[in-house]
Write a protein that holds these residues in place. Structure first.
Motif, PDB file in Angstrom:
ATOM      1  N   GLY A  47       5.283 -19.690 -16.286  1.00 44.56           N
ATOM      2  CA  GLY A  47       5.881 -18.485 -15.740  1.00 44.56           C
ATOM      3  C   GLY A  47       4.879 -17.480 -15.201  1.00 44.56           C
ATOM      4  O   GLY A  47       5.255 -16.519 -14.572  1.00 44.56           O
ATOM      5  N   ILE A  48       3.611 -17.683 -15.460  1.00 45.87           N
ATOM      6  CA  ILE A  48       2.598 -16.751 -14.953  1.00 45.87           C
ATOM      7  C   ILE A  48       1.989 -17.362 -13.703  1.00 45.87           C
ATOM      8  O   ILE A  48       1.594 -18.513 -13.682  1.00 45.87           O
ATOM      9  N   GLY A  49       1.927 -16.583 -12.679  1.00 49.81           N
ATOM     10  CA  GLY A  49       1.296 -17.051 -11.448  1.00 49.81           C
ATOM     11  C   GLY A  49       2.176 -17.945 -10.611  1.00 49.81           C
ATOM     12  O   GLY A  49       1.675 -18.641  -9.742  1.00 49.81           O
ATOM     13  N   THR A  50       3.480 -17.928 -10.843  1.00 47.83           N
ATOM     14  CA  THR A  50       4.352 -18.788 -10.059  1.00 47.83           C
ATOM     15  C   THR A  50       4.857 -18.098  -8.804  1.00 47.83           C
ATOM     16  O   THR A  50       5.429 -18.734  -7.943  1.00 47.83           O
ATOM     17  N   GLU A  51       4.651 -16.778  -8.713  1.00 46.81           N
ATOM     18  CA  GLU A  51       5.095 -16.031  -7.539  1.00 46.81           C
ATOM     19  C   GLU A  51       4.101 -16.194  -6.398  1.00 46.81           C
ATOM     20  O   GLU A  51       2.905 -16.371  -6.612  1.00 46.81           O
ATOM     21  N   ASN A  52       4.631 -16.097  -5.206  1.00 45.84           N
ATOM     22  CA  ASN A  52       3.821 -16.099  -4.001  1.00 45.84           C
ATOM     23  C   ASN A  52       2.937 -14.847  -4.002  1.00 45.84           C
ATOM     24  O   ASN A  52       3.431 -13.756  -4.275  1.00 45.84           O
ATOM     25  N   PRO A  53       1.636 -14.969  -3.700  1.00 45.11           N
ATOM     26  CA  PRO A  53       0.768 -13.776  -3.695  1.00 45.11           C
ATOM     27  C   PRO A  53       1.254 -12.677  -2.750  1.00 45.11           C
ATOM     28  O   PRO A  53       1.090 -11.497  -3.045  1.00 45.11           O
ATOM     29  N   ALA A  54       1.881 -13.043  -1.649  1.00 37.68           N
ATOM     30  CA  ALA A  54       2.406 -12.029  -0.731  1.00 37.68           C
ATOM     31  C   ALA A  54       3.532 -11.244  -1.395  1.00 37.68           C
ATOM     32  O   ALA A  54       3.606 -10.016  -1.269  1.00 37.68           O
ATOM     33  N   THR A  55       4.384 -11.923  -2.132  1.00 38.52           N
ATOM     34  CA  THR A  55       5.483 -11.257  -2.838  1.00 38.52           C
ATOM     35  C   THR A  55       4.941 -10.332  -3.915  1.00 38.52           C
ATOM     36  O   THR A  55       5.416  -9.203  -4.074  1.00 38.52           O
ATOM     37  N   LEU A  82       4.981  13.844  -0.271  1.00 41.71           N
ATOM     38  CA  LEU A  82       6.194  13.025  -0.233  1.00 41.71           C
ATOM     39  C   LEU A  82       6.403  12.420   1.153  1.00 41.71           C
ATOM     40  O   LEU A  82       6.776  11.247   1.275  1.00 41.71           O
ATOM     41  N   VAL A  83       6.135  13.202   2.187  1.00 41.71           N
ATOM     42  CA  VAL A  83       6.251  12.677   3.561  1.00 41.71           C
ATOM     43  C   VAL A  83       5.246  11.545   3.774  1.00 41.71           C
ATOM     44  O   VAL A  83       5.577  10.511   4.367  1.00 41.71           O
ATOM     45  N   ILE A  84       4.035  11.713   3.274  1.00 42.40           N
ATOM     46  CA  ILE A  84       3.018  10.668   3.413  1.00 42.40           C
ATOM     47  C   ILE A  84       3.446   9.403   2.684  1.00 42.40           C
ATOM     48  O   ILE A  84       3.312   8.287   3.206  1.00 42.40           O
ATOM     49  N   VAL A  85       3.967   9.547   1.469  1.00 44.84           N
ATOM     50  CA  VAL A  85       4.412   8.381   0.695  1.00 44.84           C
ATOM     51  C   VAL A  85       5.552   7.668   1.412  1.00 44.84           C
ATOM     52  O   VAL A  85       5.566   6.433   1.525  1.00 44.84           O
ATOM     53  N   ILE A 138       3.688  -4.866  -5.829  1.00 45.83           N
ATOM     54  CA  ILE A 138       2.705  -3.897  -6.321  1.00 45.83           C
ATOM     55  C   ILE A 138       2.692  -2.665  -5.428  1.00 45.83           C
ATOM     56  O   ILE A 138       2.684  -1.528  -5.922  1.00 45.83           O
ATOM     57  N   ILE A 139       2.706  -2.876  -4.126  1.00 47.79           N
ATOM     58  CA  ILE A 139       2.692  -1.741  -3.191  1.00 47.79           C
ATOM     59  C   ILE A 139       3.945  -0.894  -3.384  1.00 47.79           C
ATOM     60  O   ILE A 139       3.870   0.341  -3.432  1.00 47.79           O
ATOM     61  N   GLU A 140       5.096  -1.526  -3.513  1.00 49.57           N
ATOM     62  CA  GLU A 140       6.337  -0.777  -3.730  1.00 49.57           C
ATOM     63  C   GLU A 140       6.296  -0.011  -5.053  1.00 49.57           C
ATOM     64  O   GLU A 140       6.739   1.131  -5.134  1.00 49.57           O
ATOM     65  N   VAL A 166       5.713   2.139   6.889  1.00 49.73           N
ATOM     66  CA  VAL A 166       4.689   1.357   7.584  1.00 49.73           C
ATOM     67  C   VAL A 166       4.466   0.026   6.868  1.00 49.73           C
ATOM     68  O   VAL A 166       4.361  -1.024   7.513  1.00 49.73           O
ATOM     69  N   ALA A 167       4.396   0.064   5.540  1.00 53.16           N
ATOM     70  CA  ALA A 167       4.195  -1.172   4.778  1.00 53.16           C
ATOM     71  C   ALA A 167       5.342  -2.149   5.007  1.00 53.16           C
ATOM     72  O   ALA A 167       5.126  -3.354   5.205  1.00 53.16           O
ATOM     73  N   GLN A 168       6.581  -1.653   4.994  1.00 51.91           N
ATOM     74  CA  GLN A 168       7.735  -2.518   5.245  1.00 51.91           C
ATOM     75  C   GLN A 168       7.657  -3.136   6.637  1.00 51.91           C
ATOM     76  O   GLN A 168       7.896  -4.332   6.816  1.00 51.91           O
ATOM     77  N   TYR A 169       7.316  -2.312   7.620  1.00 54.28           N
ATOM     78  CA  TYR A 169       7.223  -2.799   8.994  1.00 54.28           C
ATOM     79  C   TYR A 169       6.134  -3.867   9.128  1.00 54.28           C
ATOM     80  O   TYR A 169       6.352  -4.918   9.730  1.00 54.28           O
TER      81      TYR A 169
END
Length: 125
Positions: free
Chosen positions: A39-47, A99-102, A52-54, A108-111
């Protein structure tokens, strides 16, 4: 910016800078030939990176909203003292800008991730 906030930002940057590669499994402290527990490390690194960013942006947004509430409380309890009112206005301005920056960073990250998925033919999981 107060010294304690500068120190907290520095420590946070170091923790994220050193922890992000580990969390995305870009590096591993496990010796070669030993598999990670189930169960550890089974996720795609991009996911994992997107999660983490979210998470980080969510925490930063929570901090900004808390500062807005604190600034409003400071203003309400200023009792007409000009110095405290100016301090409250400064806190509110900084928190709203933060807050506007966040929110912009989140957009931008989603895009960027959507464009990367489109360009590579990947799928969001």
């Amino acid at each position: 910016m107060p010294k304690f906030m500068q120190r907290a930002a520095s420590v946070g940057a170091v923790v994220v800078g050193l922890g992000l590669p580990l969390m995305t499994r870009a590096i591993s402290f496990l010796p070669s030939g030993i598999d990670a527990p189930e169960g550890i490390g089974t996720e795609n690194p991009a996911t994992v990176t997107v999660n983490i960013i979210e998470w980080v942006l969510g925490i930063l947004g929570l901090i900004a909203v808390t500062l807005i509430l604190y600034g409003g409380f400071t203003w309400m309890t200023a009792g007409g003292e000009e110095k405290r009112i100016e301090t409250a206005k400064g806190i509110l301005k900084a928190a709203i800008i933060g807050l506007v920056i966040v929110m912009t960073a989140y957009g931008v990250a989603q895009y960027v991730f959507e464009q990367l998925l489109t360009a590579t033919g990947g799928t969001a999981s």
